[in-house]
Design a protein around this motif. Structure first.
Motif, PDB file in Angstrom:
ATOM      1  N   THR A   1      37.895  31.357 -28.706  1.00 53.43           N
ATOM      2  CA  THR A   1      38.355  30.020 -28.323  1.00 53.43           C
ATOM      3  C   THR A   1      39.888  29.979 -28.337  1.00 53.43           C
ATOM      4  O   THR A   1      40.520  30.260 -29.367  1.00 53.43           O
ATOM      5  CB  THR A   1      37.745  28.969 -29.266  1.00 53.43           C
ATOM      6  OG1 THR A   1      36.327  29.067 -29.150  1.00 53.43           O
ATOM      7  CG2 THR A   1      38.199  27.565 -28.925  1.00 53.43           C
TER       8      THR A   1
ATOM      9  N   SER B   1      25.682  25.230 -29.156  1.00 55.90           N
ATOM     10  CA  SER B   1      25.674  26.048 -30.364  1.00 55.90           C
ATOM     11  C   SER B   1      24.706  25.456 -31.393  1.00 55.90           C
ATOM     12  O   SER B   1      24.772  24.264 -31.695  1.00 55.90           O
ATOM     13  CB  SER B   1      27.103  26.065 -30.913  1.00 55.90           C
ATOM     14  OG  SER B   1      27.192  26.936 -31.994  1.00 55.90           O
TER      15      SER B   1
ATOM     16  N   GLY C   1      34.945  21.802 -31.722  1.00 54.18           N
ATOM     17  CA  GLY C   1      33.544  21.474 -31.420  1.00 54.18           C
ATOM     18  C   GLY C   1      32.624  21.589 -32.615  1.00 54.18           C
ATOM     19  O   GLY C   1      32.901  21.072 -33.705  1.00 54.18           O
ATOM     20  N   THR C   2      31.533  22.288 -32.407  1.00 57.28           N
ATOM     21  CA  THR C   2      30.533  22.440 -33.456  1.00 57.28           C
ATOM     22  C   THR C   2      31.114  23.164 -34.667  1.00 57.28           C
ATOM     23  O   THR C   2      30.802  22.829 -35.817  1.00 57.28           O
ATOM     24  CB  THR C   2      29.319  23.197 -32.867  1.00 57.28           C
ATOM     25  OG1 THR C   2      28.708  22.338 -31.904  1.00 57.28           O
ATOM     26  CG2 THR C   2      28.305  23.573 -33.911  1.00 57.28           C
ATOM     27  N   SER C   3      31.968  24.140 -34.430  1.00 57.72           N
ATOM     28  CA  SER C   3      32.576  24.872 -35.553  1.00 57.72           C
ATOM     29  C   SER C   3      33.464  23.946 -36.380  1.00 57.72           C
ATOM     30  O   SER C   3      33.548  24.071 -37.604  1.00 57.72           O
ATOM     31  CB  SER C   3      33.397  26.054 -35.029  1.00 57.72           C
ATOM     32  OG  SER C   3      32.549  26.967 -34.360  1.00 57.72           O
TER      33      SER C   3
ATOM     34  N   LYS D   1      25.639  17.198 -29.721  1.00 56.11           N
ATOM     35  CA  LYS D   1      24.512  17.888 -29.078  1.00 56.11           C
ATOM     36  C   LYS D   1      23.850  16.990 -28.045  1.00 56.11           C
ATOM     37  O   LYS D   1      23.517  17.431 -26.952  1.00 56.11           O
ATOM     38  CB  LYS D   1      23.451  18.295 -30.115  1.00 56.11           C
ATOM     39  CG  LYS D   1      23.773  19.486 -30.971  1.00 56.11           C
ATOM     40  CD  LYS D   1      23.645  20.821 -30.276  1.00 56.11           C
ATOM     41  CE  LYS D   1      24.996  21.326 -29.880  1.00 56.11           C
ATOM     42  NZ  LYS D   1      25.764  21.972 -30.908  1.00 56.11           N
TER      43      LYS D   1
ATOM     44  N   SER E   1      35.010  30.171 -35.736  1.00 55.72           N
ATOM     45  CA  SER E   1      34.697  30.286 -34.310  1.00 55.72           C
ATOM     46  C   SER E   1      33.500  31.203 -34.097  1.00 55.72           C
ATOM     47  O   SER E   1      33.529  32.367 -34.488  1.00 55.72           O
ATOM     48  CB  SER E   1      35.914  30.843 -33.560  1.00 55.72           C
ATOM     49  OG  SER E   1      35.600  31.073 -32.209  1.00 55.72           O
ATOM     50  N   GLN E   2      32.488  30.673 -33.494  1.00 55.59           N
ATOM     51  CA  GLN E   2      31.321  31.487 -33.166  1.00 55.59           C
ATOM     52  C   GLN E   2      31.729  32.651 -32.276  1.00 55.59           C
ATOM     53  O   GLN E   2      31.505  33.812 -32.594  1.00 55.59           O
ATOM     54  CB  GLN E   2      30.266  30.616 -32.469  1.00 55.59           C
ATOM     55  CG  GLN E   2      28.917  31.273 -32.186  1.00 55.59           C
ATOM     56  CD  GLN E   2      28.898  32.253 -31.035  1.00 55.59           C
ATOM     57  OE1 GLN E   2      28.442  33.388 -31.190  1.00 55.59           O
ATOM     58  NE2 GLN E   2      29.415  31.862 -29.887  1.00 55.59           N
ATOM     59  N   SER E   3      32.365  32.318 -31.143  1.00 56.48           N
ATOM     60  CA  SER E   3      32.691  33.348 -30.144  1.00 56.48           C
ATOM     61  C   SER E   3      33.855  34.232 -30.582  1.00 56.48           C
ATOM     62  O   SER E   3      33.966  35.381 -30.168  1.00 56.48           O
ATOM     63  CB  SER E   3      33.085  32.675 -28.826  1.00 56.48           C
ATOM     64  OG  SER E   3      34.250  31.879 -29.013  1.00 56.48           O
TER      65      SER E   3
ATOM     66  N   GLU F   1      26.046  16.711 -24.918  1.00 61.88           N
ATOM     67  CA  GLU F   1      26.286  17.889 -24.092  1.00 61.88           C
ATOM     68  C   GLU F   1      25.074  18.393 -23.346  1.00 61.88           C
ATOM     69  O   GLU F   1      25.225  18.956 -22.268  1.00 61.88           O
ATOM     70  CB  GLU F   1      26.984  19.006 -24.883  1.00 61.88           C
ATOM     71  CG  GLU F   1      26.142  19.766 -25.852  1.00 61.88           C
ATOM     72  CD  GLU F   1      26.918  20.925 -26.493  1.00 61.88           C
ATOM     73  OE1 GLU F   1      26.791  21.079 -27.704  1.00 61.88           O
ATOM     74  OE2 GLU F   1      27.623  21.671 -25.788  1.00 61.88           O
TER      75      GLU F   1
ATOM     76  N   VAL G   1      24.371  27.721 -24.292  1.00 61.03           N
ATOM     77  CA  VAL G   1      25.729  27.167 -24.356  1.00 61.03           C
ATOM     78  C   VAL G   1      25.869  26.255 -25.576  1.00 61.03           C
ATOM     79  O   VAL G   1      26.865  26.287 -26.296  1.00 61.03           O
ATOM     80  CB  VAL G   1      26.085  26.436 -23.039  1.00 61.03           C
ATOM     81  CG1 VAL G   1      27.321  25.564 -23.227  1.00 61.03           C
ATOM     82  CG2 VAL G   1      26.329  27.457 -21.930  1.00 61.03           C
TER      83      VAL G   1
HETATM   84  C1  F6R Z   1      28.892  22.798 -28.836  1.00 64.20           C
HETATM   85  C2  F6R Z   1      29.674  23.987 -28.542  1.00 64.20           C
HETATM   86  C3  F6R Z   1      31.169  23.916 -28.594  1.00 64.20           C
HETATM   87  C4  F6R Z   1      31.724  25.057 -29.436  1.00 64.20           C
HETATM   88  C5  F6R Z   1      33.245  25.083 -29.366  1.00 64.20           C
HETATM   89  C6  F6R Z   1      33.840  26.118 -30.295  1.00 64.20           C
HETATM   90  O1  F6R Z   1      27.533  23.060 -28.764  1.00 64.20           O
HETATM   91  O2  F6R Z   1      29.128  25.022 -28.296  1.00 64.20           O
HETATM   92  O3  F6R Z   1      31.581  22.668 -29.086  1.00 64.20           O
HETATM   93  O4  F6R Z   1      31.281  24.872 -30.761  1.00 64.20           O
HETATM   94  O5  F6R Z   1      33.639  25.341 -28.059  1.00 64.20           O
HETATM   95  O6  F6R Z   1      33.395  27.379 -29.985  1.00 64.20           O
HETATM   96  P1  F6R Z   1      33.610  28.610 -30.947  1.00 64.20           P
HETATM   97  O7  F6R Z   1      32.834  28.321 -32.194  1.00 64.20           O
HETATM   98  O8  F6R Z   1      33.095  29.785 -30.191  1.00 64.20           O
HETATM   99  O9  F6R Z   1      35.078  28.692 -31.241  1.00 64.20           O
END
Ligand code: F6R
Length: 360
Positions: A106, A154, A55-57, A240, A101-103, A243, A152
């Motif tokens: 994933t 990112s 995704g965004t990452s 963006k 990865s933000q979270s 979504e 939600v």
């Molecule tokens: C888009 C979004 C998703 C996350 C993707 C990866 O706005 O939030 O595309 O970027 O699910 O998530 P992480 O970065 O947490 O691994």
């Protein structure tokens, strides 16, 4: 807490000046004009880098590929984690896998990390959430320090990933003796001013985003086009918009349009372009002329004095390459935000989506 903002997404977009500041704090020696990333100094500079994310990452990884290649001369591949994990990827000695990865939770990205580790390849994890699975299992963890991201969609996380990836590129280039004085002065000088520039510009960017979002609120589809670092930003702009506003959007490398997608262009199918005054400008401009020749409407993010004749010139202040991306990103985010809000969508909790995707 939303601190007076209507949505978390809006609050988080407006946090970006602080996010950049926090990312740089303690990681730049302003005197010597050097990036300081102690996490990375114990490992050799990668011979080859495999960036893996979703995704965004993933879009942040695509953006950073340009910097690692041109500054540090590191060969880079960027892969979607759900593809990487099921391919027979060839990993060699000296390679490094960089998962973003933000979270940090994933599932596909975590699986890719484990595959790399099984093969004995060092893994660098770029994460936001402290103590997350990816942060714990990576050999080296670098934190983006963006603070909790509630919405939600990112936003500030990508900004922080780009900031840290840029520092990694500079640090690796420096260790290989490849960073020349002109570039060093330009980038560190620009970085120093970036948080204030962003802070000053965000309200203006939002106003323009709101105006354009209203004007285009009936559009059913959008192209987002860019080249070079503008291509992953275009991909992010399209992601963006899809979504949170549920408007169909496709992000494309501008040069690919003539290989098929341009057939879709008509007066009802607008194009959102990233056409900054950088080395890609002339090529993007000519791609936009092709779109206009098919009666397509164009909104273009560009700079003052750019020689561009399109329906909507959205002018951002001049800013050194590639730091200009930090202004493009919130413009794209705010365009989506204002579109979704105007259309009455649930901005912070879009349908069918979860904040972290812990199943494949
Ligand atoms: C888009 C979004 C998703 C996350 C993707 C990866 O706005 O939030 O595309 O970027 O699910 O998530 P992480 O970065 O947490 O691994």
């Amino acid at each position: 807490r939303k601190d007076g903002y209507k949505h978390f997404m809006l609050k988080e977009i407006f946090e970006q000046p602080r996010v950049v500041k926090d990312c740089l704090a303690g990681r730049v020696d302003w005197q010597k004009q050097e990036a300081v990333l102690p996490e990375l100094s114990a490992m050799p500079v990668p011979k080859r880098l495999h960036i893996v994310a979703c995704g965004t990452s993933f879009n942040a990884g695509m953006w950073a590929q340009h910097l690692f290649e041109s500054w540090a001369h590191i060969p880079v591949s960027v892969e979607i984690a759900s593809e990487f994990r099921y391919r027979d990827v060839i990993l060699n000695e000296g390679d490094v896998v960089l998962v973003i990865s933000q979270s940090g939770e994933t599932a596909d990205t975590l699986a890719a990390l484990r595959i790399a580790k099984e093969q004995g390849v060092p893994v660098v994890g770029l994460c936001n959430v402290i103590g997350s699975s990816i942060a714990r299992e990576s050999d080296v963890t670098v934190y983006t320090q963006a603070g909790p991201e509630i919405s939600v969609a990112s936003t500030k996380a990508m900004c922080s990933q780009m900031a840290v990836l840029l520092l990694m590129g500079l640090a690796w280039a420096d260790r290989k003796g490849l960073l020349d004085d002109v570039l060093r002065r330009e980038i560190f000088g620009g970085l120093r001013k970036l948080p204030d520039l962003l802070e000053a510009e965000l309200p203006r960017i939002r106003e323009e985003a709101k105006r354009l979002a209203r004007e285009y609120s009936t559009a059913q589809s959008f192209f987002f086009l860019g080249r070079g670092v503008g291509y992953p930003l275009a991909m992010e702009g399209a992601l963006k918009l899809k979504e949170i506003s549920y408007i169909h959007a496709e992000g494309y490398a501008a040069g690919e349009m003539k290989h098929g997608p341009i057939a879709l262009i008509d007066p009802k199918f607008p194009t959102f372009a990233i056409a900054l005054n950088d080395k890609f400008f002339a090529k993007v401009k000519s791609n936009l002329e092709e779109v206009q020749a098919r009666a397509g409407d164009v909104i273009a993010l560009t700079n003052p004095n750019s020689d561009l004749s399109v329906k909507h010139k959205w002018v951002l202040p001049d800013c050194v390459y590639p730091l200009s991306s930090f202004l493009v990103l919130p413009a794209l985010q705010l365009f989506s935000y204002e579109s979704a809000d105007y259309l009455g969508k649930d901005v912070d909790q879009p349908r069918n989506l979860a904040k972290s995707v812990t199943v494949e």
